[in-house]
Write an enzyme that holds these catalytic residues in place. Structure first.
Site, mmCIF file in Angstrom:
data_model
loop_
_atom_site.group_PDB
_atom_site.id
_atom_site.type_symbol
_atom_site.label_atom_id
_atom_site.label_comp_id
_atom_site.label_asym_id
_atom_site.label_seq_id
_atom_site.Cartn_x
_atom_site.Cartn_y
_atom_site.Cartn_z
ATOM 1 N N LYS A 22 0.583 -0.982 0.178
ATOM 2 C CA LYS A 22 -0.116 0.317 0.069
ATOM 3 C C LYS A 22 1.339 1.755 -0.101
ATOM 4 O O LYS A 22 0.315 2.221 -0.955
ATOM 5 C CB LYS A 22 -0.823 -0.434 1.514
ATOM 6 C CG LYS A 22 -1.529 1.504 1.299
ATOM 7 C CD LYS A 22 -2.897 1.257 2.866
ATOM 8 C CE LYS A 22 -2.032 1.855 4.234
ATOM 9 N NZ LYS A 22 -1.140 3.007 3.737
ATOM 10 N N ASN A 23 1.729 1.767 1.192
ATOM 11 C CA ASN A 23 3.424 2.271 1.114
ATOM 12 C C ASN A 23 4.121 2.923 -0.225
ATOM 13 O O ASN A 23 3.905 3.787 0.168
ATOM 14 C CB ASN A 23 3.226 2.462 2.696
ATOM 15 C CG ASN A 23 2.165 2.777 3.326
ATOM 16 O OD1 ASN A 23 1.478 2.927 2.629
ATOM 17 N ND2 ASN A 23 2.572 2.493 4.835
ATOM 18 N N CYS A 117 -5.708 12.871 12.233
ATOM 19 C CA CYS A 117 -5.975 11.682 11.837
ATOM 20 C C CYS A 117 -5.821 11.229 13.798
ATOM 21 O O CYS A 117 -5.287 11.810 14.884
ATOM 22 C CB CYS A 117 -5.359 11.130 11.345
ATOM 23 S SG CYS A 117 -4.224 10.092 11.994
ATOM 24 N N ARG A 122 -0.191 14.725 12.972
ATOM 25 C CA ARG A 122 -0.051 14.755 11.639
ATOM 26 C C ARG A 122 0.433 15.410 11.071
ATOM 27 O O ARG A 122 -0.382 15.740 9.823
ATOM 28 C CB ARG A 122 0.002 13.438 11.280
ATOM 29 C CG ARG A 122 -0.260 11.984 12.484
ATOM 30 C CD ARG A 122 -0.580 10.622 11.018
ATOM 31 N NE ARG A 122 0.396 10.263 10.230
ATOM 32 C CZ ARG A 122 -0.051 8.884 10.090
ATOM 33 N NH1 ARG A 122 -1.794 8.956 9.848
ATOM 34 N NH2 ARG A 122 0.213 8.454 8.673
ATOM 35 N N ASP A 305 4.233 0.413 12.317
ATOM 36 C CA ASP A 305 3.004 0.073 11.717
ATOM 37 C C ASP A 305 2.763 -1.603 12.179
ATOM 38 O O ASP A 305 2.330 -1.593 11.718
ATOM 39 C CB ASP A 305 3.098 0.493 10.291
ATOM 40 C CG ASP A 305 2.291 1.784 9.419
ATOM 41 O OD1 ASP A 305 2.669 2.140 10.311
ATOM 42 O OD2 ASP A 305 2.587 2.241 8.304
ATOM 43 N N ARG A 397 -8.765 -1.020 4.438
ATOM 44 C CA ARG A 397 -7.817 0.876 3.462
ATOM 45 C C ARG A 397 -6.239 0.438 3.260
ATOM 46 O O ARG A 397 -6.521 0.452 2.508
ATOM 47 C CB ARG A 397 -8.066 1.726 4.232
ATOM 48 C CG ARG A 397 -8.753 2.747 4.366
ATOM 49 C CD ARG A 397 -8.828 3.875 5.684
ATOM 50 N NE ARG A 397 -7.485 4.361 5.391
ATOM 51 C CZ ARG A 397 -6.355 4.807 6.098
ATOM 52 N NH1 ARG A 397 -6.811 4.652 7.869
ATOM 53 N NH2 ARG A 397 -5.492 5.205 5.727
#
Ligand code: UD1
Length: 417
Positions: A22-23, A117, A122, A305, A397
């Site tokens: 994803k990243n 968030c 952030r 993460d 997501r």
């Protein structure tokens, strides 16, 4: 709203294919904004965040084609609306990655401020300061970042903090700037390297990616390219912890041990056996794991993460683990949910003390963010009885078909509507 129902206790066995990262996918999709020519991306993960990014580009006038083999073609020939509106940005902070490429290519960009968030404030001040150093005029008004520059100029940029998307945004902007840009204190994440490789395939002149000094010699224009997105190291790590807590044995395909050194070292410390295979990893564990203390930090240290998934593992391990989160100020929400399953966790500022208990008991829990959701899935797999996880839209997501992949390995997990 969808929920996940897990009946814990099943041992995970078999093999599973890891998806594209994803990243890496999100910045790579934004790189298409830098050129009129088509960019072909393969190994594109089927994720909500990817869909959101594609919607964002489509409304800017980009032609998006996704085939059934997860290959994406992006053609920014018709780029006519360099705006990232609030309703899309608010659901995905990574939308900020459009700022640098839009500005470099069109001389103007209007991108909504991402706002706070769940895991912390952030801010995006480093992205903005970097672009200003390259000569951009940046105003923040009505909740939008409005950046203008007839032509960006190369600059020497030192980032106060190591920022992943910040490094990527500035690297993309610098690719089309006039002259040389040097980013010091750059993020060293493998996804930064993946982006640099793709930019170079498009004709950019980026060197040093993977180290903390990245040099970009700007070029007049970029061409199209074909690029395969790297494997998702966080999905890989999440499966490793899931197999570890269930005393399972699984082969993870299409991934790599080389991008997960810190995580693998900690798993070995916990007593998990991991070996590299030709196209991935094999993981095996039995008996109760040992608690492992850890501290999150930018790559190559332990990734933030993966912190939540390790907390689930530590919750049922033997001994006490001290977990320190140094990247985000509010990333322990999953600890409160783990306590509902019977975990013994004490939070003190950015440190959590996890005292392993012999077992967790299923309960209804709430996912609060992407990786917190993954932590609850790992906990649900080992808890006795049924765990119902609410608000799993967070999970969608960032994890492709997670319940299908886990079911394939023998987990008793299903989505309920
Ligand atoms: C990326 C990852 C995310 C991961 C995080 C840290 C993507 C799409 N997301 O997020 O999964 O958790 O890296 O590894 O790649 N900061 C500032 N000012 C800025 C930018 C960042 O103060 O302008 C701070 C942040 O608040 C945070 C720290 O720097 O405390 C690191 O954040 P950053 O690396 O920017 O995270 P993201 O790139 O958003």
């Amino acid at each position: 709203m969808d929920k996940l129902l897990i009946e814990g206790g099943a041992r995970l066995e078999g093999q599973v294919t890891i998806s594209g990262a994803k990243n890496a996918a999100l910045p790579l999709i934004c790189a298409a904004l830098l050129t009129e020519a088509p960019l072909h991306l393969s190994n594109v993960p089927h994720l909500k965040d990817v869909t959101t990014m594609l919607r964002l580009l489509a409304q800017m006038g980009i032609d998006v084609t996704l085939d059934e083999r997860n290959c994406l073609t992006l053609a920014a020939t018709g780029l006519n609306n360099p705006v990232a509106p609030y309703d899309l940005v608010k659901t995905m902070r990574a939308s900020i990655l459009t700022l640098g490429p839009l500005l470099a290519r069109t001389g103007e960009a209007r991108v909504s401020l991402p706002g706070g968030c769940a895991i912390g404030a952030r801010p995006v001040d480093i992205h903005i300061r970097g672009l200003q150093a390259m000569g951009a005029d940046v105003q923040v008004e009505h909740g939008y970042i409005h950046a203008r520059a007839r032509k960006l100029r190369g600059a020497k940029i030192f980032t106060d903090l190591v920022t992943v998307t910040g490094t990527e945004n500035l690297m993309m902007a610098a690719a089309l700037a006039e002259g040389t840009t040097v980013i010091e204190n750059a993020a060293r994440e493998p996804e930064v390297v993946d982006l640099a490789n793709c930019l170079n395939a498009m004709g950019a002149r980026v060197s040093g990616a993977g180290s903390d000094v990245i040099t970009i010699e700007g070029v007049e224009r970029l061409a199209g390219a074909s690029h395969r997105i790297m494997p998702d190291r966080i999905e890989t790590g999440t499966f490793l912890t899931a197999v570890a807590v269930t005393s399972g044995k699984v082969r993870l395909k299409r991934t790599s041990a080389a991008i997960l050194d810190a995580v693998i070292e900690k798993l070995r410390e916990a007593g998990v056996r991991i070996s590299a295979t030709e196209d991935g990893l094999e993981v095996e564990s039995d008996g109760r794991l040992k608690a492992v203390s850890l501290r999150t930090a930018p790559y190559p240290a332990f990734p933030t993460d993966m912190q939540a998934q390790f907390m689930a593992m530590n919750a049922v391990a033997q001994g006490t683990a001290v977990v320190t989160e140094t990247i985000f100020e509010n990333r322990f929400m999953h600890a409160l949910e783990l306590r509902r399953l019977g975990a013994d966790i004490e939070i003190n500022g950015n440190t959590a003390v996890v005292r392993g208990v012999p077992r967790l008991d299923g309960a209804t829990v709430m996912a609060t963010d992407l990786r917190a959701s993954a932590c609850l899935v790992v906990a649900g797999l080992v808890a006795r009885g049924e765990t119902l996880i609410d608000r799993i839209y967070h999970l969608d997501r960032g994890y492709e078909h997670i319940e299908e992949k886990l079911s394939q390995l023998g987990a008793r997990i299903r989505r309920v509507h």
